[in-house]
Write a protein that holds these residues in place. Structure first.
Motif, short mmCIF file in Angstrom:
data_model
loop_
_atom_site.label_atom_id
_atom_site.label_comp_id
_atom_site.label_asym_id
_atom_site.label_seq_id
_atom_site.Cartn_x
_atom_site.Cartn_y
_atom_site.Cartn_z
N MET A 29 0.75 -1.09 0.01
CA MET A 29 0.13 0.07 -0.10
C MET A 29 0.86 1.30 0.20
SD MET A 29 -3.02 1.12 -0.09
CE MET A 29 -3.90 -0.22 0.17
N LEU A 30 1.77 1.24 0.82
CA LEU A 30 2.73 2.52 0.96
C LEU A 30 4.21 1.78 0.66
CD1 LEU A 30 3.58 5.29 1.45
CD2 LEU A 30 3.92 4.68 3.83
N GLU A 31 4.79 2.24 -0.43
CA GLU A 31 6.51 1.97 -0.76
C GLU A 31 7.14 3.22 -0.68
OE1 GLU A 31 6.66 -1.64 -3.79
OE2 GLU A 31 4.93 -0.69 -4.33
N ILE A 32 8.06 2.99 0.21
CA ILE A 32 9.06 4.04 0.18
C ILE A 32 10.50 3.26 -0.18
CG2 ILE A 32 10.31 5.65 1.69
CD1 ILE A 32 7.96 6.01 3.19
N ILE A 33 11.04 3.84 -1.19
CA ILE A 33 12.41 3.04 -1.85
C ILE A 33 13.37 4.01 -1.87
CG2 ILE A 33 13.08 1.71 -3.73
CD1 ILE A 33 9.93 1.43 -4.51
N ASP A 34 14.51 3.96 -0.95
CA ASP A 34 15.81 4.75 -1.04
C ASP A 34 15.38 6.15 -1.11
OD1 ASP A 34 18.65 4.69 -1.22
OD2 ASP A 34 18.63 4.94 -3.54
N LEU A 35 14.75 6.59 0.00
CA LEU A 35 14.37 8.04 -0.04
C LEU A 35 15.24 8.96 0.83
CD1 LEU A 35 12.02 10.06 0.14
CD2 LEU A 35 11.54 9.37 2.23
N HIS A 36 15.85 9.77 -0.32
CA HIS A 36 16.91 10.84 0.46
C HIS A 36 16.11 12.23 0.53
CE1 HIS A 36 20.61 8.47 -0.08
NE2 HIS A 36 19.76 7.53 -0.83
N GLU A 75 21.44 21.88 2.72
CA GLU A 75 22.60 21.05 2.12
C GLU A 75 23.01 19.87 3.16
OE1 GLU A 75 25.75 23.61 0.76
OE2 GLU A 75 24.52 24.55 -0.72
N LYS A 76 22.26 19.92 4.08
CA LYS A 76 22.37 18.95 5.12
C LYS A 76 21.49 17.53 4.94
CE LYS A 76 22.67 17.43 10.11
NZ LYS A 76 22.61 18.16 11.63
N GLU A 77 21.97 16.37 4.52
CA GLU A 77 21.15 15.26 4.20
C GLU A 77 20.62 14.70 5.69
OE1 GLU A 77 20.85 11.82 1.24
OE2 GLU A 77 22.76 11.66 2.53
N ILE A 78 19.35 14.59 5.52
CA ILE A 78 18.50 14.36 6.95
C ILE A 78 17.88 12.73 6.66
CG2 ILE A 78 16.44 14.60 8.25
CD1 ILE A 78 18.35 16.95 8.13
N LEU A 79 17.57 12.43 5.53
CA LEU A 79 17.16 11.03 5.34
C LEU A 79 18.11 10.30 4.34
CD1 LEU A 79 13.30 11.36 4.77
CD2 LEU A 79 14.71 11.06 6.74
N HIS A 80 18.79 9.18 4.60
CA HIS A 80 19.87 8.71 4.15
C HIS A 80 19.56 7.29 3.62
CE1 HIS A 80 22.46 11.64 6.20
NE2 HIS A 80 21.96 11.10 7.20
N GLY A 81 18.72 7.09 2.61
CA GLY A 81 18.04 6.19 1.81
C GLY A 81 16.90 5.30 2.53
N VAL A 82 16.19 5.87 3.07
CA VAL A 82 14.99 5.20 3.85
C VAL A 82 14.26 4.37 3.07
CG1 VAL A 82 12.93 5.57 4.97
CG2 VAL A 82 14.96 6.96 5.99
N SER A 83 14.19 3.21 3.18
CA SER A 83 13.24 2.27 2.42
C SER A 83 12.21 1.50 3.46
CB SER A 83 14.08 1.32 1.75
OG SER A 83 14.80 2.07 0.93
N PHE A 84 10.98 1.33 3.17
CA PHE A 84 10.09 0.28 3.83
C PHE A 84 8.95 0.22 3.30
CE2 PHE A 84 9.44 4.20 6.55
CZ PHE A 84 7.98 4.33 6.10
N HIS A 85 7.99 -0.92 3.38
CA HIS A 85 6.87 -1.28 2.79
C HIS A 85 5.64 -1.48 3.78
CE1 HIS A 85 4.69 -4.22 -0.24
NE2 HIS A 85 4.05 -3.15 -0.10
N VAL A 86 4.75 -0.72 3.43
CA VAL A 86 3.41 -1.05 4.43
C VAL A 86 2.51 -1.83 3.56
CG1 VAL A 86 1.64 -0.02 5.84
CG2 VAL A 86 3.86 1.07 5.68
N LYS A 87 2.11 -2.89 3.78
CA LYS A 87 1.46 -4.10 3.20
C LYS A 87 0.02 -3.65 3.44
CE LYS A 87 4.88 -7.39 3.57
NZ LYS A 87 5.59 -6.45 4.58
N PRO A 88 -0.99 -3.85 2.19
CA PRO A 88 -2.55 -3.97 2.45
C PRO A 88 -3.03 -4.57 3.65
CG PRO A 88 -2.10 -4.19 0.13
CD PRO A 88 -0.68 -4.50 1.05
#
Length: 234
Positions: A1-8, A13-26
């Motif tokens: 249902m929600l797919e987050i893939i390699d989120l930056h 100029e300061k990186e807060i999210l360093h490749g966040v990934s997870f999957h929320v299923k139906p």
């Protein structure tokens, strides 16, 4: 249902999210935990299209939020930790406004507002201006507005703050009902006991990185409680 893939995501100029990934299923209630400043709220705001992001991909029910944001957002409800409501409106005016945004027909709108407002004990206060509400009452109106269009994905940031025990119980039952109908819930919380008892899966974020992601039962098998596990990995 929600797919987050390699989120930056970066700020100034300061990186807060360093490749966040997870999957929320139906049909799943997903817990997202971490200390203040770990990146929880930033991730959730990116997921619902409030914040742009530098790179990565976010899909809601298979719909890319960058390629088709209107379709993706029509499937979603988002409740931030401190909702900004139109406080000069009455409760009923605000709920009608939200229902109209999602193009709910008049009969359905009326029925859902009555059902939800009675359930959360707000029916008798719908004619009052929102600015006269207590913090808990504002939280209830925000919750009703989130449920009103029966979203496929409900994203909540610290949803239990300000709710009395009965309202918290009713909300948990509503979350379970949404998932039993094929929807999904993703919420962040510092109330680890609630996460432990309510969530099917959990992701733990630290300094913008997902350091643990899996079934709640499997994570709990590694420690006596989620609180103990959480403290040991910090």
């Amino acid at each position: 249902m929600l797919e987050i893939i390699d989120l930056h995501k970066s700020f100034n100029e300061k990186e807060i999210l360093h490749g966040v990934s997870f999957h929320v299923k139906p049909g799943e209630i997903f817990g997202f935990i971490g200390h203040n400043g770990a990146g929880k709220t930033t991730t959730l705001r990116c997921a619902v299209g409030i914040l742009d992001f530098d790179s990565g991909q976010i899909k809601i029910n298979g719909v890319d939020i960058l390629k088709d944001p209107i379709s993706a957002k029509s499937l979603t409800a988002y409740l931030p930790d401190n909702p900004d409501l139109y406080e000069n409106l009455s409760g009923i005016q605000y709920l009608n406004f939200i229902a109209n945004v999602f193009q709910i027909d008049s009969a359905t709108k009326t029925a859902r507002i009555e059902e939800l407002s009675k359930e959360f004990e707000m029916y008798d206060y719908l004619g009052d201006q929102i600015k006269s509400y207590s913090h808990g009452m504002k939280q209830k109106i925000a919750l009703i507005s989130a449920f009103i269009h029966q979203p496929k994905l409900l994203v909540l940031d610290e949803p239990f703050v300000g709710l009395d025990p009965k309202a918290a119980y009713l909300m948990k039952e509503r979350l379970k009902q949404l998932c039993s109908n094929g929807g999904s819930v993703c919420f962040s919380s510092h109330v680890l006991e609630v996460v432990e008892n309510l969530c099917d899966e959990i992701a733990i974020i630290k300094s913008g990185n997902i350091i643990r992601n899996g079934k709640t039962s499997e994570i709990l098998a590694e420690g006596e409680s989620l609180e103990k596990f959480f403290l040991e990995i910090e």
